[in-house]
Design an enzyme around this catalytic site. Structure first.
Site, mmCIF file in Angstrom:
data_model
loop_
_atom_site.group_PDB
_atom_site.id
_atom_site.type_symbol
_atom_site.label_atom_id
_atom_site.label_comp_id
_atom_site.label_asym_id
_atom_site.label_seq_id
_atom_site.Cartn_x
_atom_site.Cartn_y
_atom_site.Cartn_z
ATOM 1 C CB SER A 15 -3.222 3.803 3.114
ATOM 2 O OG SER A 15 -2.643 2.720 3.794
ATOM 3 C CG ASN A 16 2.013 1.881 3.913
ATOM 4 O OD1 ASN A 16 2.621 2.448 4.816
ATOM 5 N ND2 ASN A 16 1.224 0.840 4.132
ATOM 6 N NE ARG A 67 6.069 -17.084 -8.196
ATOM 7 C CZ ARG A 67 5.174 -16.374 -7.516
ATOM 8 N NH1 ARG A 67 5.258 -15.059 -7.499
ATOM 9 N NH2 ARG A 67 4.205 -16.956 -6.854
ATOM 10 N NE ARG A 93 2.132 -12.335 -8.573
ATOM 11 C CZ ARG A 93 1.574 -13.541 -8.690
ATOM 12 N NH1 ARG A 93 0.457 -13.817 -8.052
ATOM 13 N NH2 ARG A 93 2.139 -14.467 -9.426
ATOM 14 C CG ASN A 109 7.812 -5.394 1.977
ATOM 15 O OD1 ASN A 109 6.847 -4.882 1.396
ATOM 16 N ND2 ASN A 109 7.678 -6.438 2.769
ATOM 17 C CG HIS A 111 5.582 -7.705 7.519
ATOM 18 N ND1 HIS A 111 4.814 -8.472 6.666
ATOM 19 C CD2 HIS A 111 5.497 -8.291 8.733
ATOM 20 C CE1 HIS A 111 4.293 -9.483 7.341
ATOM 21 N NE2 HIS A 111 4.686 -9.395 8.600
ATOM 22 C CG ASP A 147 6.812 -10.702 4.908
ATOM 23 O OD1 ASP A 147 6.800 -9.742 4.116
ATOM 24 O OD2 ASP A 147 5.808 -11.403 5.133
HETATM 25 C C1 GRF Z 1 0.081 -2.687 4.738
HETATM 26 O O1 GRF Z 1 -0.410 -3.165 5.957
HETATM 27 C C2 GRF Z 1 1.485 -3.160 4.527
HETATM 28 O O2 GRF Z 1 2.223 -3.259 5.695
HETATM 29 C C3 GRF Z 1 1.286 -4.520 3.912
HETATM 30 O O3 GRF Z 1 0.182 -4.363 3.075
HETATM 31 C C4 GRF Z 1 -0.648 -3.300 3.554
HETATM 32 C C5 GRF Z 1 -0.816 -2.337 2.421
HETATM 33 O O4 GRF Z 1 -1.740 -1.326 2.723
HETATM 34 N N1 GRF Z 1 2.491 -4.965 3.257
HETATM 35 P P1 GRF Z 1 -1.884 -0.077 1.760
HETATM 36 O O5 GRF Z 1 -2.195 -0.605 0.366
HETATM 37 O O6 GRF Z 1 -0.594 0.692 1.790
HETATM 38 O O7 GRF Z 1 -3.027 0.715 2.313
#
Ligand code: GRF
Length: 218
Positions: A15-16, A67, A93, A109, A111, A147
């Protein structure tokens, strides 16, 4: 100046990724998503990339013995696509220190908490258990520690007395979808300066108002 070439790395629903795709639509968008990579073939975000006509590929981490070799393949794919900025969007990962150094200050990133509080997984459960009145989300520059890294943008979300992890997660996610495109635009416009642990954004305005929860009229 051309549009910033961005790669988005996902493991899940994306979704992001969708929020970033939407932000990169249109001729005036400052950035262009050139590649989407998932480490999981079933990631829902892959369909979002297809739908938007963005090249995507799966690099299954299980196919690599360690890795370092997985990271080397990701790096090769990123370089081949001409990537200038990497956006991790629910990518589950951890990278080696060497990979993080290769992309130092060029990888961000998102979070779902107000870092440096509540790093790691199961964030919303832990926020509710802690009793804190505010949570939120953070876009940060990636460093080797999980993070951690210079903070670019945060959004604050008040915690409600009747919140469940699901209800809280939904409100935080809605804010994620606002701040990730904002952070991307700030990078794409070349307005982000990273000095030590601090980020300054040229032309950024800090809101004057503070939030109180429960509200003062309670
Ligand atoms: C989000 O809550 C993001 O902050 C975290 O993982 C989730 C990913 O959600 N790192 P999506 O796949 O973007 O819907």
């Amino acid at each position: 100046m051309g549009r910033l070439k961005v790669a988005v790395l996902i493991s899940g629903s994306g979704s992001n990724l969708q929020a970033l795709i939407d932000a990169c639509a249109g001729p005036k968008a400052p950035a262009e998503i050139v590649l989407v990579i998932s480490n999981r073939p079933e990631a829902g975000g892959l369909a979002r990339a297809d739908e938007a006509g963005i090249p995507s590929l799966v690099v299954p981490h299980r196919n690599y013995s360690d890795r370092a070799s997985f990271d080397a393949e990701i790096n090769r794919r990123l370089q081949d696509a001409g990537t200038e900025l990497v956006c991790l969007a629910g990518f589950m990962r951890l990278f080696t220190a060497a990979f993080v150094e290769l992309w130092r200050d060029r990888m961000i990133n998102i979070h779902p908490a107000l870092l440096p509080a509540f790093k790691g997984l199961h964030v919303h459960e832990r926020v509710l258990e802690s009793g804190c009145r505010f949570t939120g989300c953070t876009v940060h520059v990636v460093r080797h520690e999980m993070d951690a890294g210079p903070i670019v943008v945060q959004a604050v979300v008040p915690v409600r007395g009747d919140d469940t992890p699901e209800s809280l997660s939904a409100r935080v996610l809605a804010e994620e979808h606002r701040i990730y495109p904002l952070a991307l635009r700030m990078f794409a416009e070349g307005r982000v300066r990273i000095e030590g642990d601090r980020v300054s954004v040229e032309g950024a305005v800090t809101p004057a108002a503070a939030l109180v929860n429960p509200g003062l009229d309670a």
